[in-house]
Design a protein around this motif. Sequence first.
Motif, PDB file in Angstrom:
ATOM      1  N   GLN A 124       0.831  -1.220   0.000  1.00  0.00           N
ATOM      2  CA  GLN A 124       0.000   0.000   0.000  1.00  0.00           C
ATOM      3  C   GLN A 124       0.857   1.259   0.000  1.00  0.00           C
ATOM      4  OE1 GLN A 124      -3.200   0.341  -0.235  1.00  0.00           O
ATOM      5  NE2 GLN A 124      -3.595  -1.845  -0.315  1.00  0.00           N
ATOM      6  N   LYS A 125       1.935   1.218   0.806  1.00  0.00           N
ATOM      7  CA  LYS A 125       2.733   2.429   0.986  1.00  0.00           C
ATOM      8  C   LYS A 125       3.686   2.695  -0.190  1.00  0.00           C
ATOM      9  CE  LYS A 125       5.535   4.934   4.155  1.00  0.00           C
ATOM     10  NZ  LYS A 125       6.435   4.944   5.251  1.00  0.00           N
ATOM     11  N   TYR A 126       4.248   1.618  -0.750  1.00  0.00           N
ATOM     12  CA  TYR A 126       5.342   1.817  -1.710  1.00  0.00           C
ATOM     13  C   TYR A 126       4.985   1.540  -3.176  1.00  0.00           C
ATOM     14  CZ  TYR A 126       8.282   2.454   2.369  1.00  0.00           C
ATOM     15  OH  TYR A 126       8.829   2.938   3.531  1.00  0.00           O
ATOM     16  N   PHE A 127       3.758   1.098  -3.435  1.00  0.00           N
ATOM     17  CA  PHE A 127       3.355   0.816  -4.821  1.00  0.00           C
ATOM     18  C   PHE A 127       2.004   1.458  -5.119  1.00  0.00           C
ATOM     19  CE2 PHE A 127       6.405  -2.353  -3.659  1.00  0.00           C
ATOM     20  CZ  PHE A 127       7.174  -2.518  -4.795  1.00  0.00           C
ATOM     21  N   VAL A 128       1.838   1.803  -6.400  1.00  0.00           N
ATOM     22  CA  VAL A 128       0.560   2.369  -6.841  1.00  0.00           C
ATOM     23  C   VAL A 128      -0.038   1.411  -7.869  1.00  0.00           C
ATOM     24  CG1 VAL A 128      -0.529   4.335  -7.997  1.00  0.00           C
ATOM     25  CG2 VAL A 128       1.500   4.697  -6.599  1.00  0.00           C
ATOM     26  N   LYS A 129      -1.321   1.090  -7.700  1.00  0.00           N
ATOM     27  CA  LYS A 129      -1.963   0.169  -8.649  1.00  0.00           C
ATOM     28  C   LYS A 129      -2.241   0.905  -9.956  1.00  0.00           C
ATOM     29  CE  LYS A 129      -5.318  -3.463  -8.867  1.00  0.00           C
ATOM     30  NZ  LYS A 129      -6.456  -4.129  -8.339  1.00  0.00           N
ATOM     31  N   THR A 130      -1.777   0.341 -11.076  1.00  0.00           N
ATOM     32  CA  THR A 130      -2.040   0.938 -12.385  1.00  0.00           C
ATOM     33  C   THR A 130      -2.689  -0.138 -13.260  1.00  0.00           C
ATOM     34  OG1 THR A 130       0.004   0.236 -13.477  1.00  0.00           O
ATOM     35  CG2 THR A 130       0.116   2.269 -12.186  1.00  0.00           C
TER      36      THR A 130
END
Length: 268
Positions: A169-175
């Motif tokens: 959650q903190k270090y990745f963004v869902k694309t």
Amino acid sequence: MEIDVGVLKELASLVYEVSGIVFKDSNLTVLESRLRTRINEKHCSPREYIQILRTNDQELRDFVDFVTTNFTSFFRYPRHFEMLRTEILPKVVQKSSEKKITIWSAGCSTGEEPYSLAITLDIFLRENEMFDWEYAVIGSDISLQSLFVAKEGVFPEKAFTKVPEDLVQKYFVKTSKGYQIVPEIAKHIRFDYHNLIYDNGLRDIPVVFCRNVLIYFDLAVQLKVLENIHRAMRSGGFLFIGHSESLIRITNMFHPQSFSQGVVYVKS
Ligand SMILES: C[S@@+](CC[C@H](N)C(=O)[O-])C[C@H]1O[C@@H](n2cnc3c(N)ncnc32)[C@H](O)[C@@H]1O
């Protein structure tokens, strides 16, 4: 089509010359399947393909890339990352003459290791309130295909099955393509094409991860690679290697040091 074992051995020795990667007689089937793919694409015979490799450096580099084993994962051997954060980094900080920590991931494959290292560094600096410190991670590999994936920094959901949800959650963004590393972490990481047989000019590095790479080399190449890593490292620096690897009986350039979570090699 039958492929002559002599051709496969010739191919194995070409791969060895370029990369140091050893294909034993018992493992030639891996080379054979890769060779079959290539000759089908190029519509040539196995012998003709060997000739192409001898005269075309780019094709040889591509073929080596094609036969590398690139298996990796985020936080592979979690204890290494725990040990880095709780026991190694405090020592590195104590001995550091500048407010910067650099880690080299040598043989980084598709980038999961250097990203895990950068996340660990970010957590370490935050929990110790070291907001005026900088960090850098250098990931290097001989496989260009892997480095492309690494540089893109987008990974499928299944790559995170063993990663704690709060870190994702903190270090990745869902694309739409998958989970992308956040730019605040990505900006600290540099990826380089580098063959470990050669000196890459790095110096004074306090921590090196070279895990699950030495196993692909014979003793002579292991020594050459370890000399290069040794040259790149700071005196008293820490070298992490894979669980199935050991430097005992290979070299005394490094000595093993036990920590609560395992063994790390220290530059002598
Ligand atoms: C099994 S992966 C290890 C990845 C990561 N270090 C880990 O432990 O998860 C081995 C990597 O070593 C790289 N490699 C093999 N020979 C190399 C060489 N001569 N120079 C640089 N990288 C090499 C391969 O391309 C591959 O990506």
